[in-house]
Design a protein around this motif. Structure first.
Motif, PDB file in Angstrom:
ATOM      1  N   VAL A 121      -6.806   5.251   1.193  1.00  0.00           N
ATOM      2  CA  VAL A 121      -6.809   6.291   0.162  1.00  0.00           C
ATOM      3  C   VAL A 121      -5.381   6.676  -0.196  1.00  0.00           C
ATOM      4  CG1 VAL A 121      -7.486   8.672  -0.340  1.00  0.00           C
ATOM      5  CG2 VAL A 121      -9.079   7.144   0.842  1.00  0.00           C
ATOM      6  N   ALA A 122      -4.527   6.787   0.822  1.00  0.00           N
ATOM      7  CA  ALA A 122      -3.118   7.129   0.580  1.00  0.00           C
ATOM      8  C   ALA A 122      -2.427   6.055  -0.258  1.00  0.00           C
ATOM      9  CB  ALA A 122      -2.391   7.306   1.906  1.00  0.00           C
ATOM     10  N   ALA A 123      -2.724   4.791   0.035  1.00  0.00           N
ATOM     11  CA  ALA A 123      -2.098   3.692  -0.703  1.00  0.00           C
ATOM     12  C   ALA A 123      -2.463   3.746  -2.177  1.00  0.00           C
ATOM     13  CB  ALA A 123      -2.518   2.358  -0.089  1.00  0.00           C
ATOM     14  N   LEU A 124      -3.746   3.933  -2.480  1.00  0.00           N
ATOM     15  CA  LEU A 124      -4.174   3.985  -3.878  1.00  0.00           C
ATOM     16  C   LEU A 124      -3.670   5.237  -4.573  1.00  0.00           C
ATOM     17  CD1 LEU A 124      -7.821   2.638  -3.490  1.00  0.00           C
ATOM     18  CD2 LEU A 124      -5.769   1.399  -4.203  1.00  0.00           C
ATOM     19  N   ARG A 125      -3.562   6.326  -3.820  1.00  0.00           N
ATOM     20  CA  ARG A 125      -3.001   7.558  -4.390  1.00  0.00           C
ATOM     21  C   ARG A 125      -1.538   7.372  -4.759  1.00  0.00           C
ATOM     22  NH1 ARG A 125       0.091  10.818  -1.966  1.00  0.00           N
ATOM     23  NH2 ARG A 125      -0.575  10.282   0.157  1.00  0.00           N
ATOM     24  N   GLU A 126      -0.759   6.783  -3.848  1.00  0.00           N
ATOM     25  CA  GLU A 126       0.660   6.549  -4.127  1.00  0.00           C
ATOM     26  C   GLU A 126       0.841   5.598  -5.306  1.00  0.00           C
ATOM     27  OE1 GLU A 126       3.332   7.929  -3.046  1.00  0.00           O
ATOM     28  OE2 GLU A 126       2.622   9.081  -1.339  1.00  0.00           O
ATOM     29  N   LEU A 127       0.010   4.567  -5.378  1.00  0.00           N
ATOM     30  CA  LEU A 127       0.078   3.631  -6.499  1.00  0.00           C
ATOM     31  C   LEU A 127      -0.137   4.363  -7.816  1.00  0.00           C
ATOM     32  CD1 LEU A 127       0.147   0.673  -7.596  1.00  0.00           C
ATOM     33  CD2 LEU A 127      -2.343   0.662  -7.283  1.00  0.00           C
ATOM     34  N   LEU A 128      -1.156   5.208  -7.864  1.00  0.00           N
ATOM     35  CA  LEU A 128      -1.458   5.934  -9.093  1.00  0.00           C
ATOM     36  C   LEU A 128      -0.350   6.928  -9.426  1.00  0.00           C
ATOM     37  CD1 LEU A 128      -3.535   6.518 -11.337  1.00  0.00           C
ATOM     38  CD2 LEU A 128      -4.552   8.222  -9.803  1.00  0.00           C
ATOM     39  N   GLU A 129       0.132   7.671  -8.424  1.00  0.00           N
ATOM     40  CA  GLU A 129       1.149   8.683  -8.674  1.00  0.00           C
ATOM     41  C   GLU A 129       2.455   8.075  -9.160  1.00  0.00           C
ATOM     42  OE1 GLU A 129      -0.355  11.944  -5.295  1.00  0.00           O
ATOM     43  OE2 GLU A 129       1.519  10.841  -5.014  1.00  0.00           O
ATOM     44  N   GLU A 130       2.861   6.962  -8.558  1.00  0.00           N
ATOM     45  CA  GLU A 130       4.174   6.392  -8.867  1.00  0.00           C
ATOM     46  C   GLU A 130       4.174   5.503 -10.104  1.00  0.00           C
ATOM     47  OE1 GLU A 130       6.097   4.572  -5.550  1.00  0.00           O
ATOM     48  OE2 GLU A 130       6.094   6.414  -4.357  1.00  0.00           O
ATOM     49  N   THR A 131       3.041   4.847 -10.398  1.00  0.00           N
ATOM     50  CA  THR A 131       3.021   3.869 -11.490  1.00  0.00           C
ATOM     51  C   THR A 131       1.975   4.136 -12.559  1.00  0.00           C
ATOM     52  OG1 THR A 131       1.420   2.381 -10.430  1.00  0.00           O
ATOM     53  CG2 THR A 131       3.747   2.115  -9.820  1.00  0.00           C
ATOM     54  N   GLY A 132       0.984   4.988 -12.273  1.00  0.00           N
ATOM     55  CA  GLY A 132      -0.117   5.195 -13.207  1.00  0.00           C
ATOM     56  C   GLY A 132      -1.154   4.090 -13.165  1.00  0.00           C
ATOM     57  N   LEU A 133      -1.086   3.218 -12.148  1.00  0.00           N
ATOM     58  CA  LEU A 133      -1.979   2.059 -12.062  1.00  0.00           C
ATOM     59  C   LEU A 133      -3.154   2.313 -11.133  1.00  0.00           C
ATOM     60  CD1 LEU A 133       0.630  -0.839 -11.704  1.00  0.00           C
ATOM     61  CD2 LEU A 133      -0.687  -0.263 -13.758  1.00  0.00           C
ATOM     62  N   GLU A 134      -4.296   1.728 -11.485  1.00  0.00           N
ATOM     63  CA  GLU A 134      -5.431   1.579 -10.592  1.00  0.00           C
ATOM     64  C   GLU A 134      -5.656   0.099 -10.335  1.00  0.00           C
ATOM     65  OE1 GLU A 134      -8.839   3.528 -12.224  1.00  0.00           O
ATOM     66  OE2 GLU A 134      -8.240   5.496 -11.447  1.00  0.00           O
ATOM     67  N   ALA A 135      -6.327  -0.209  -9.219  1.00  0.00           N
ATOM     68  CA  ALA A 135      -6.519  -1.609  -8.827  1.00  0.00           C
ATOM     69  C   ALA A 135      -7.997  -1.923  -8.694  1.00  0.00           C
ATOM     70  CB  ALA A 135      -5.810  -1.889  -7.503  1.00  0.00           C
ATOM     71  N   LYS A 136      -8.341  -3.168  -9.044  1.00  0.00           N
ATOM     72  CA  LYS A 136      -9.725  -3.623  -8.913  1.00  0.00           C
ATOM     73  C   LYS A 136     -10.033  -4.040  -7.487  1.00  0.00           C
ATOM     74  CE  LYS A 136     -11.413  -5.925 -12.302  1.00  0.00           C
ATOM     75  NZ  LYS A 136     -11.705  -7.005 -13.298  1.00  0.00           N
ATOM     76  N   SER A 137      -9.054  -4.640  -6.802  1.00  0.00           N
ATOM     77  CA  SER A 137      -9.275  -5.086  -5.421  1.00  0.00           C
ATOM     78  C   SER A 137      -8.090  -4.714  -4.558  1.00  0.00           C
ATOM     79  CB  SER A 137      -9.524  -6.595  -5.362  1.00  0.00           C
ATOM     80  OG  SER A 137      -8.361  -7.304  -5.739  1.00  0.00           O
ATOM     81  N   VAL A 138      -8.378  -4.431  -3.289  1.00  0.00           N
ATOM     82  CA  VAL A 138      -7.355  -4.021  -2.326  1.00  0.00           C
ATOM     83  C   VAL A 138      -7.591  -4.767  -1.024  1.00  0.00           C
ATOM     84  CG1 VAL A 138      -6.225  -2.086  -1.158  1.00  0.00           C
ATOM     85  CG2 VAL A 138      -7.439  -1.697  -3.321  1.00  0.00           C
ATOM     86  N   LYS A 139      -6.505  -5.264  -0.408  1.00  0.00           N
ATOM     87  CA  LYS A 139      -6.620  -5.922   0.895  1.00  0.00           C
ATOM     88  C   LYS A 139      -5.513  -5.441   1.808  1.00  0.00           C
ATOM     89  CE  LYS A 139      -6.808 -10.334   3.325  1.00  0.00           C
ATOM     90  NZ  LYS A 139      -6.842 -11.809   3.229  1.00  0.00           N
ATOM     91  N   LEU A 140      -5.893  -5.048   3.023  1.00  0.00           N
ATOM     92  CA  LEU A 140      -4.897  -4.700   4.030  1.00  0.00           C
ATOM     93  C   LEU A 140      -4.250  -5.979   4.544  1.00  0.00           C
ATOM     94  CD1 LEU A 140      -3.549  -2.614   5.947  1.00  0.00           C
ATOM     95  CD2 LEU A 140      -5.454  -3.029   7.529  1.00  0.00           C
ATOM     96  N   LEU A 141      -2.934  -6.099   4.348  1.00  0.00           N
ATOM     97  CA  LEU A 141      -2.208  -7.283   4.803  1.00  0.00           C
ATOM     98  C   LEU A 141      -1.749  -7.149   6.248  1.00  0.00           C
ATOM     99  CD1 LEU A 141       0.047  -8.049   1.705  1.00  0.00           C
ATOM    100  CD2 LEU A 141      -2.124  -9.124   2.324  1.00  0.00           C
TER     101      LEU A 141
END
Length: 202
Positions: free
Chosen positions: A101-121
Motif C-alpha cells: 500500500v505504501a509503494a502504490l501511495r508513494e507512486l501516486l503522490e510523487e508521479t500521479g501514476l497508478e499501476a495495473k500490476s505490481v510485483k515484489l522483487l
C-alpha cells in the motif's frame, strides 16, 4: 587458505546475545539506540542501532510507442549529499501500513501514476551494520497518469521517463548516485534474467 567447508552452514557461533537497550535520540525520521551485546566467546560491548521506518522503492516500467523499454524516475535534492539525484519513486512505510500500500501511495503522490500490476522483487536490510529497518522493492507495470503530484511539504520533484538501458549504463555514477537505487536495479536485472522482454526493444 580460507576454510570453505562450512560455507552456508551453521553460523550459531557468530551470534551475539542482546542485553540492555536504551534510546538515546528520538528524531523525526529515525531514532538512535544503544544495545549491549555479548559474543559466544565472552566479549561484551555497546553498539549503536538506528531505528527507521521500513522503506519502499517502486520501479515503474513501461514500453514507449517505438518499442523502447522505459522507467519513470524522479529528480530531487538530497540533503545528506547536498546534490540532486535521479531515483525511482520511493518513501517510507507509515506506522501500521502495508508495504505494498505504501509503494502504490508513494507512486501516486510523487508521479500521479497508478499501476495495473505490481510485483515484489525483494526485501532486504539497507545497511545491516547498524540499521534495523527493511527496504522493499516493487516492479509496477501498466502505469497510467491519473492525477497531478501530491507531495509532502518539503518535497520538490521533477518526473522523467528514462530508457531502461540508460539507467543500467549510468547507475552508480553522476546523478544516479543513490545506493538504494543500485539495489533496486539489481533486483530488476534478476527479474529481467527471467523475463528478457523487460530489456528488449520491440
Amino acid at each position: 587458505m580460507f576454510d570453505s567447508s562450512n560455507a552456508g552452514g551453521d553460523a550459531s557461533h557468530l551470534m551475539w546475545q542482546s542485553g540492555r537497550r536504551e534510546r538515546v535520540f528520538k528524531g523525526p525520521i529515525f531514532d538512535v539506540c544503544t544495545v549491549v551485546r555479548t559474543s559466544t566467546d565472552g566479549r561484551c560491548s555497546t553498539f549503536i542501532e538506528v531505528e527507521s521506518p521500513n522503506w519502499v522503492t517502486v520501479l515503474p516500467w513501461y514500453r514507449r510507442e517505438d518499442g523502447k523499454p522505459m522507467f519513470v524516475m524522479v529528480d530531487q535534492f538530497r540533503h545528506g549529499s547536498s546534490t540532486v539525484t535521479r531515483e525511482f519513486p520511493a518513501g517510507v512505510v507509515e506506522k501500521g501500513e502495508d508495504p505494498l500500500v505504501a509503494a502504490l501511495r508513494e507512486l501516486l503522490e510523487e508521479t500521479g501514476l497508478e499501476a495495473k500490476s505490481v510485483k515484489l522483487l525483494g526485501n532486504v536490510s539497507p545497511n545491516s551494520a547498524f540499521m534495523t529497518n527493511r527496504s522493499n522493492f516493487y516492479l509496477v507495470e501498466g502505469v497510467r497518469l491519473v492525477s497531478s503530484q501530491n507531495l509532502d511539504a518539503n518535497e520538490q520533484l521533477d518526473v522523467f521517463s528514462v530508457p531502461v538501458q540508460e539507467v543500467i549504463e549510468n547507475m552508480g555514477s553522476g546523478i544516479y548516485d543513490n545506493g538504494i537505487m543500485m539495489i533496486a536495479l539489481g533486483f530488476f536485472l534478476r527479474e529481467a534474467h527471467k523475463r528478457p522482454e523487460l530489456l528488449a526493444n520491440e
